[in-house]
Structure formats: C-alpha cells, structure tokens
Write a protein that holds these residues in place. Structure first.
Motif, PDB file in Angstrom:
ATOM      1  N   ILE A  51       1.004  -1.444   0.152  1.00 47.36           N
ATOM      2  CA  ILE A  51       0.016   0.311  -0.094  1.00 47.36           C
ATOM      3  C   ILE A  51       1.222   1.253   0.176  1.00 47.36           C
ATOM      4  N   ASN A  52       1.827   1.253   0.767  1.00 48.14           N
ATOM      5  CA  ASN A  52       3.235   2.843   0.841  1.00 48.14           C
ATOM      6  C   ASN A  52       3.385   2.808  -0.746  1.00 48.14           C
ATOM      7  N   ILE A  53       4.191   1.346  -1.436  1.00 48.59           N
ATOM      8  CA  ILE A  53       4.815   1.624  -2.601  1.00 48.59           C
ATOM      9  C   ILE A  53       3.631   2.378  -3.076  1.00 48.59           C
ATOM     10  N   LEU A  54       2.086   2.152  -3.255  1.00 50.17           N
ATOM     11  CA  LEU A  54       1.605   2.004  -4.396  1.00 50.17           C
ATOM     12  C   LEU A  54       1.133   3.390  -4.389  1.00 50.17           C
ATOM     13  N   LEU A  55       1.282   4.894  -2.918  1.00 49.22           N
ATOM     14  CA  LEU A  55       0.648   6.108  -2.994  1.00 49.22           C
ATOM     15  C   LEU A  55       1.522   6.680  -2.850  1.00 49.22           C
ATOM     16  N   ILE A  56       2.749   6.689  -2.957  1.00 47.82           N
ATOM     17  CA  ILE A  56       4.289   6.672  -3.090  1.00 47.82           C
ATOM     18  C   ILE A  56       4.615   7.039  -5.009  1.00 47.82           C
ATOM     19  N   THR A  57       3.883   6.106  -5.511  1.00 47.28           N
ATOM     20  CA  THR A  57       3.770   6.313  -6.842  1.00 47.28           C
ATOM     21  C   THR A  57       3.044   7.584  -7.223  1.00 47.28           C
ATOM     22  N   LEU A  58       2.049   7.387  -6.268  1.00 45.40           N
ATOM     23  CA  LEU A  58       0.525   8.697  -6.759  1.00 45.40           C
ATOM     24  C   LEU A  58       1.130   9.503  -6.016  1.00 45.40           C
ATOM     25  N   PHE A  66      11.633   8.394  -7.701  1.00 44.73           N
ATOM     26  CA  PHE A  66      11.571   6.963  -7.098  1.00 44.73           C
ATOM     27  C   PHE A  66      12.518   6.231  -7.766  1.00 44.73           C
ATOM     28  N   THR A  67      13.940   6.271  -7.921  1.00 43.68           N
ATOM     29  CA  THR A  67      14.416   5.623  -9.014  1.00 43.68           C
ATOM     30  C   THR A  67      14.881   4.690  -8.156  1.00 43.68           C
ATOM     31  N   THR A  68      14.878   3.949  -7.196  1.00 50.15           N
ATOM     32  CA  THR A  68      15.116   2.822  -6.505  1.00 50.15           C
ATOM     33  C   THR A  68      13.652   1.704  -6.819  1.00 50.15           C
ATOM     34  N   PHE A  69      12.795   1.838  -7.513  1.00 50.60           N
ATOM     35  CA  PHE A  69      11.789   1.256  -7.694  1.00 50.60           C
ATOM     36  C   PHE A  69      11.829  -0.057  -8.060  1.00 50.60           C
ATOM     37  N   PRO A  70      12.705  -0.089  -9.238  1.00 48.43           N
ATOM     38  CA  PRO A  70      12.286  -2.074  -9.985  1.00 48.43           C
ATOM     39  C   PRO A  70      13.393  -2.511  -8.853  1.00 48.43           C
ATOM     40  N   ASP A 183      18.486   4.836 -16.786  1.00 52.12           N
ATOM     41  CA  ASP A 183      18.928   3.884 -16.333  1.00 52.12           C
ATOM     42  C   ASP A 183      17.294   3.653 -15.483  1.00 52.12           C
ATOM     43  N   PHE A 184      16.593   3.769 -15.029  1.00 52.01           N
ATOM     44  CA  PHE A 184      15.193   3.968 -14.674  1.00 52.01           C
ATOM     45  C   PHE A 184      14.012   2.989 -15.167  1.00 52.01           C
ATOM     46  N   TYR A 185      14.212   3.956 -17.297  1.00 49.39           N
ATOM     47  CA  TYR A 185      12.954   2.929 -18.158  1.00 49.39           C
ATOM     48  C   TYR A 185      13.829   1.194 -18.198  1.00 49.39           C
ATOM     49  N   GLY A 186      15.292   1.403 -18.477  1.00 53.23           N
ATOM     50  CA  GLY A 186      15.883   0.287 -18.896  1.00 53.23           C
ATOM     51  C   GLY A 186      15.144  -1.041 -17.511  1.00 53.23           C
ATOM     52  N   SER A 187      15.615  -0.403 -16.554  1.00 51.19           N
ATOM     53  CA  SER A 187      15.400  -1.204 -15.279  1.00 51.19           C
ATOM     54  C   SER A 187      14.001  -1.602 -15.336  1.00 51.19           C
ATOM     55  N   MET A 188      13.200  -1.068 -15.116  1.00 53.71           N
ATOM     56  CA  MET A 188      11.262  -1.096 -15.332  1.00 53.71           C
ATOM     57  C   MET A 188      11.336  -1.936 -16.832  1.00 53.71           C
ATOM     58  N   ASP A 189      12.010  -2.281 -17.359  1.00 51.00           N
ATOM     59  CA  ASP A 189      11.853  -3.169 -18.175  1.00 51.00           C
ATOM     60  C   ASP A 189      11.879  -4.404 -18.561  1.00 51.00           C
ATOM     61  N   GLY A 190      12.816  -5.305 -17.412  1.00 46.15           N
ATOM     62  CA  GLY A 190      12.955  -5.941 -16.759  1.00 46.15           C
ATOM     63  C   GLY A 190      12.693  -6.532 -15.926  1.00 46.15           C
ATOM     64  N   ALA A 191      12.724  -5.032 -14.595  1.00 44.05           N
ATOM     65  CA  ALA A 191      11.973  -5.130 -13.531  1.00 44.05           C
ATOM     66  C   ALA A 191      10.126  -6.192 -13.869  1.00 44.05           C
ATOM     67  N   SER A 192       9.507  -5.773 -14.424  1.00 44.03           N
ATOM     68  CA  SER A 192       8.131  -5.813 -15.230  1.00 44.03           C
ATOM     69  C   SER A 192       8.352  -7.416 -15.080  1.00 44.03           C
ATOM     70  N   LYS A 193       8.834  -8.173 -15.161  1.00 41.35           N
ATOM     71  CA  LYS A 193       9.054  -9.711 -14.864  1.00 41.35           C
ATOM     72  C   LYS A 193       9.186  -9.567 -14.079  1.00 41.35           C
ATOM     73  N   PHE A 194       9.761  -9.569 -12.899  1.00 41.11           N
ATOM     74  CA  PHE A 194       9.408  -9.759 -11.793  1.00 41.11           C
ATOM     75  C   PHE A 194       8.131 -10.130 -11.591  1.00 41.11           C
ATOM     76  N   VAL A 195       7.697  -8.841 -11.765  1.00 42.09           N
ATOM     77  CA  VAL A 195       5.903  -9.337 -11.015  1.00 42.09           C
ATOM     78  C   VAL A 195       5.290 -10.580 -11.681  1.00 42.09           C
ATOM     79  N   LYS A 196       5.899 -10.530 -12.817  1.00 42.40           N
ATOM     80  CA  LYS A 196       4.403 -11.928 -14.004  1.00 42.40           C
ATOM     81  C   LYS A 196       4.953 -12.837 -13.675  1.00 42.40           C
ATOM     82  N   ILE A 257       3.707   4.732 -12.269  1.00 47.73           N
ATOM     83  CA  ILE A 257       5.221   5.440 -12.099  1.00 47.73           C
ATOM     84  C   ILE A 257       5.768   5.475 -13.505  1.00 47.73           C
ATOM     85  N   VAL A 258       5.325   4.013 -14.498  1.00 48.14           N
ATOM     86  CA  VAL A 258       6.065   4.578 -15.984  1.00 48.14           C
ATOM     87  C   VAL A 258       5.292   4.948 -16.913  1.00 48.14           C
ATOM     88  N   THR A 259       3.947   5.153 -16.253  1.00 44.08           N
ATOM     89  CA  THR A 259       2.890   6.229 -16.906  1.00 44.08           C
ATOM     90  C   THR A 259       3.307   7.221 -16.635  1.00 44.08           C
TER      91      THR A 259
END
Length: 691
Positions: A51-58, A66-70, A183-196, A257-259
């Motif tokens: 919940i806290n992470i979701l609120l931070i992104t809002l 929030f570059t530590t997000f990935p 670097d952030f968007y490059g990391s998020m491109d791979g980090a989204s695979k963690f969620v899947k 955060i990516v949108t």
C-alpha cells in the motif's frame, strides 16, 4: 565536519546495515519455519509495504524521485515468495495458515471456496494480462524512446549552457538526471518480468497447497477427501489472496510510475487539473444521465441524482474559473499601471532621449516572450547572460532595454549597440528551431531559416513535431534560447564598445577594498582612467578576460611610468596574463598547436612597422601582403580538414603588427607571442607561414 553532518552520515550507515539485514532475512524465510503469529505479522507488513509503495507512486512528480523502484520491486517480490513458502510449510504440516490467511479466506470466499478460487483467478488475470503486460510494454517503449532522444537532449543542455541560461553545475545535474532516467526505464523493462513471474509462482503455490494438502491429510487418515478439499481449498485461497492482493497493488504502482510524465505536481493534482479543464463536459454527461433516467427499465433515482450532481459540479467549476480570471485580470491591470507609471517617470528624465548601450527591439508577435511575470522569460535569460558575461569576461554589462517596434515585422527582432543595429533575426514564439547535426535535409514541413548567431542552416517546426525531431537526433532550440544565444554572441563580440570610463570606474570601485594601494598609486599618478580603459578594451578586443584586474593593475603600475603607449602596455599585460591566455588554447595534455612564421617573413614585417598616431602598422607591398595571406589561408584550410585547432605564434615585437595585418581577412584567428606561453605549456608546430 559538523555534528549535523556526522549524525546524518551515521543514520545513512545504519540504514545500509538495516536494509542489508532485511534482504538477507528474506532468504531465512525460505529455510526457517515460522510460527503462525510471526507469519501473521509478516503478511500484514507485506500488505502495508505494498500500500505504501502504491501511495508513493501516486505522490511522486517524476520517476527520478523514485529511482529505487525497480530494485525495490525485486526485493518485495522475493519477500512475498518467501512468505508463500513459509505459509505453504505451515499449511502442509499443521493444516493451519494463521489468523490472517483464515480471515481472508472467510471474508472474501465465505463458506464457498469455489467463489474464492474464482476471485483469485480474476485477480491473477487482471494482474498478468492487464496491468503487468501493459506496464512492461510501456517500460519497453519508454526505454527505447529515452535512449533514442538522449543525443538531442544532450545538445539541448549544451545549448542552454552556451546561452547562459544554466551554469556548469546545473548542466552536469541535468546530464546526470538524463542518464538516471534512461537507467530507470531500462531497469523497469526487466523488473516487470519479476511481477509476471511472481503471479505465475503464486498460482502454482496455490495449486500445490490445495492438491498436496488434500493428499497428505487424506493419506494420514486425519480427514476425508471432502473435508480435506473444503479445508485446504479455503486455506489455499486465503494464502493466494494474501499474496495476490499486495502483488496486484505493486503491479498497479509499477504501471502508474512508468506511465507518469515529468511534471511539477503529483498524480492527484494532474488528474484534478485535467478533469476540470472543460466544465462543459460535465453538463454533457449530466444530460446523458438524465435522459437515461427516464428510459423504461433503467433505475430512475441513481441516474437522476448523479446527473444533477454533474450539473452542480459544472456550475461550481465555472464560478471558480470566473473568479480566478477576474483576479488574474486585476493583477495584470495593477502591473500595467505600475509599468506605465515607471515609463512616465523615465520619460521625464534626461536619459529617456539618450541611446542605450545595448537594446533589443522586437515585433508585436514577440511581446509574449517579454512577460516578466513568467519565470522563463526573455528578461530572466538576459539576467543570466549578464551574469555569465561578468563571470567569463569580467565586465559589467548595462541592463538591456527591451521595447516593441511597430516598424518591425511581427516575428523580427533587432539588437542595437548605442543606437546602431549590430544583429537581427526572426523567431516564432509558438514554434521550435531544429538544427541538423550532420547537415542532413529536414524531413518536416516548416520554415527554413538560418540560426542568427552562427549562420547555420535551420528550420522552424511546430510543437507537435518535437518528439519526432528528438528521436531523429535533431538539435531542438526554443525561441527564447535562439534570441538569448544571439544576444550573448553580440555582447561577447562587442565587449570593447560596452566598456566605457563609467564601467571601468565601477570595476575599480568593486575591487578597491582589497586593492586600494595599487589603485591609488596607478590613478591618476601614473595613468589616467582613459588610458586604463584603452588597455582593457585592447584585451577584450582579442577575447582576453579582464576578471583578473589585480594583475592587470599591478602590471600597469610597474610599466606605466616607463611608457604611456597603451599598445605597449597591453602587450606587457598580456605577458602577465600568460597562464590565463594559454589556458584558452591548451589541450588536456597542456599542449598548444601553433603555426609559426618563417624568420624571413618576421624580418620583413619587422622592417615595415611604422608608428602612427593611432598605433603601429606594418606597411608592406600589396604582393607581399597577398602572399602572406594566401600562405596563411592554405595552412588554415589544411588544418581545418584535419580538425586541428591552432594559434599563430610570433615573436613579441611583431605580434600586434601581424595581427593588424591579417585582422580584416582572419578576424577570429588568435595570435600569441612567445612570451605569452608559460614554461609548463608545450608547443607543437603544425605549420609555418612562408612566402
């Protein structure tokens, strides 16, 4: 180091230790069995973190906040999987998953675990198909576009730096932020695979809990097959839900955060601003809902109340906008009255009909660029240019007068020094200028033009083509930057004209507290103020900064009693400033590439120097002058093709005369004497002028 900094450093060290301990502890969840109460606490912590992470992104205004997000996404995923394994161990060994899992199973699934399975499957589908796939695709596209646009953005930063809009430190920070964003968007491109992968693992773990628990407790004889399916069905669904809900929250946070685009406000403020921009839409929706309320078969009251609510919201927004518009108009009127009063006061002074040292006249189409109430206006750019000129050249530039000129075309501007036009151009306030880095043709429908400061081929394009131009690598320049860069080049190129006796007096007064002895000795006992002014103008004529006034005045005091010739005094000052002069042309290896003059040519120039009332000039035959110029032009063309920057090195006695000889044909060529190169700077000869 202060106590506050020491305390902050210790806190950061403690934070590193705590985070390291928590990450290692995640591995312990997989190995060490947990009691039910500990598992309950950790499951609640997992939900709170999500919940806290979701609120931070809002509330973040930029991904750079929030570059530590990935990395955090990986850690939370591993933490949740560790909890899954701990709960699975407890369910399969004790037939119990703790109070939190039981509560989720009872509240969400009720007495029918089939309903719970359906809800769990829906959550997984939403997470996998809708949120995670969409966020991954956005991350992939954003990473590619960000990397493609980096060269153009780097050039834009360099352009702002050159125009004086930002300083070196700000440019360094912008480049760093640009790299962090990529670097952030490059990391998020791979980090989204963690969620899947996490969602797939949750489905498998839920099935394992259901099947394995039923088999184990049935074979032990503790439960019948029906009872085992009922008990482990609820436990499996409860365990799946306590892991799926935090996972869904974090997936939504990654999508948000990516949108997000970089703005100066949070997501909530952006939504509110966009939603109330067109209040007429509320009335349209209200009409539609009221019509639906009277359609047979539709519930009357819900559609009626919400439709009326839309009308009320529209009226409230409209009233608020009217009040804001009235308040803004009153403020503009107050500013206009103050401006008019100030102009009337100026008109009554003698200075009102005197020409300004430097002024800009603009057409009526560019008046919006001069709005002083806007942070990024031409006024603020000029302030930055004046500061940069003071820092780099050491002169105090007069405030630049800006006024509209009805005789100019709407998009034209004119830069004048002491009432005479020295530069002009054309800019479009609602367009952008692009410059090709490789002289390629422009694939846009725009207005071909020349960049006014350097005469480079350029084009004015619409704002809608900006992103396409960035992707294709074109340098994009804003209208304000175009005129600001032109003004800066005009000031730097005409600095001697802008330095008069009044300005010299202000410079001396500014340093008198630290250098009062040399100033009192020099002026007027040794030299007059006008003679000091002439020396400073001679230095600026060859782009030598005068911000080391102490050294300049010391040198004039030493040699001013020997000669009053300002040209000779200027040469003495140049020798005293040799480190400053040489640093302009030395490379990283502390070496200067020079073109020398053949002794025969030096002797020819030495014998031809004649002293006049306006200075020393070489008097040569036209054929000799043409031969020297042709030889120098040939060397310049050869070295330019090899991309070699050079200076002409002469003996001290002919430096000034040689410069005057070639200044008309080569106005920007730098001429140094041997006495102006310090011992620590090496010299590399790349050519010789011979006739």
């Amino acid at each position: 180091m202060s106590k506050k900094k020491l305390k902050k450093k210790r806190t950061l060290n403690y934070a590193d230790v705590i985070v390291s301990f928590l990450v290692i502890s995640i591995i312990g969840l997989i190995i060490i069995p947990l009691p039910a109460i500990a598992l309950d606490i950790l499951i609640v912590i997992n939900l709170a973190v999500a919940i806290n992470i979701l609120l931070i992104t809002l509330f973040t205004r930029s991904v750079l906040e929030f570059t530590t997000f990935p990395t955090l996404l990986l850690i939370t995923t591993m933490f949740k999987l560790g909890l899954n394994m701990s709960s699975t161990r407890l369910i399969l060994t004790a037939g119990n998953g703790g109070n939190v899992i039981a509560a989720f199973a009872n509240v969400v699934a009720g007495s029918n675990y089939i309903v719970g399975i359906i809800l769990f499957v829906i959550i997984m589908v939403v997470q996998l198909v809708v949120v995670t796939n969409g966020a991954g695709r956005v991350s992939e596209v954003s990473a590619r576009f960000t990397l493609d646009a980096m060269p153009g953005k780097q050039m834009a930063i360099d352009s702002d730096l050159n125009s004086g809009l930002i300083n070196e430190e700000q440019a360094r920070n912008r480049r760093k932020d640009l790299q962090r964003e990529a670097d952030f968007y490059g990391s998020m491109d791979g980090a989204s695979k963690f969620v899947k992968g996490d969602a797939i693992a949750s489905i498998m773990i839920t099935l394992i809990n259901l099947i394995a628990g039923t088999i184990i407790f049935t074979m032990k004889g503790d439960l019948s097959i029906a009872d085992a399916l009922a008990q482990f069905g609820k436990l499996s669904i409860g365990d799946g839900l306590v892991s799926a809900i935090p996972s869904l929250l974090i997936s939504i946070a990654s999508g948000i955060i990516v949108t997000r685009s970089d703005n100066n406000s949070s997501f909530g403020l952006d939504i509110a601003s966009d939603a109330v921009r067109y209040p007429v839409l509320f009335r349209i929706v209200g009409v539609i809902l009221l019509v639906l309320s009277i359609v047979p078969g539709f519930p009357f009251l819900p559609f009626l109340f919400i439709g009326i609510g839309m009308f009320v919201a529209s009226m409230f927004i409209k009233q608020t906008e009217q009040k804001t518009a009235i308040r803004r108009k009153e403020e503009e009127q107050k500013l206009a009255l103050k401006r008019k009063k100030k102009e009337q006061e100026e008109d009554e002074s003698v200075s009102s009909f005197q020409v300004e040292p430097i002024a800009i006249e603009i057409g009526y189409g560019l008046i919006s660029l001069v709005d002083s109430t806007v942070d990024n206006s031409l006024m603020s750019r000029i302030v930055a240019i004046r500061k940069q000129t003071a820092r780099e050249l050491g002169i105090l530039v007069h405030p630049v007068r800006i006024r509209d000129n009805l005789y100019l075309e709407s998009n034209d501007y004119s830069i004048k020094i002491r009432g005479n036009e020295v530069g002009a151009g054309q800019i479009y306030a609602d367009k952008l200028m692009i410059i090709s880095p490789d002289d390629e043709p422009f694939p846009f429908k725009g207005i071909p033009t020349k960049e006014p400061a350097f005469g480079i081929d350029a084009m004015w394009i619409d704002q809608k083509d900006k992103e396409a131009a960035e992707i294709q690598g074109f340098t994009i320049i804003e209208p304000l930057t175009v005129i600001a860069t032109h003004l800066k080049e005009i000031i730097f190129g005409n600095a001697p004209e802008l330095l008069g006796r009044q300005e010299v007096q202000k410079l001396l007064e500014g340093i008198k507290e630290q250098n009062n002895v040399v100033i009192d000795e020099l002026i007027p006992e040794i030299l007059r103020l006008g003679e000091v002014e002439k020396v400073l103008q001679n230095l600026l004529e060859e782009k030598i900064p005068i911000n080391d006034l102490a050294t300049i005045l010391e040198t004039l005091a030493d040699y001013g009693s020997v000669t009053k010739d300002t040209e000779v005094l200027t040469e003495y000052v140049r020798q005293a400033l040799r480190r400053t002069i040489a640093a302009k042309y030395a490379d990283e290896q502390k070496s200067i590439k020079v073109v020398t003059i053949h002794p025969k040519v030096e002797e020819l120039i030495t014998q031809s120097i004649q002293k006049t009332a306006t200075g020393s000039y070489p008097v040569l035959k036209p054929d000799s002058v043409n031969q020297i110029l042709e030889a120098l032009n040939k060397i310049q063309q050869e070295l330019t093709l090899k991309n070699i920057e050079f200076v002409v090195l002469t003996s001290p006695k002919i430096r000034l005369a040689f410069r005057k000889l070639i200044s008309f044909n080569f106005p920007n060529m730098s001429i140094l004497s041997l006495n102006e190169v310090p011992n620590e700077i090496s010299i590399e000869t790349v050519g010789t002028i011979n006739v």
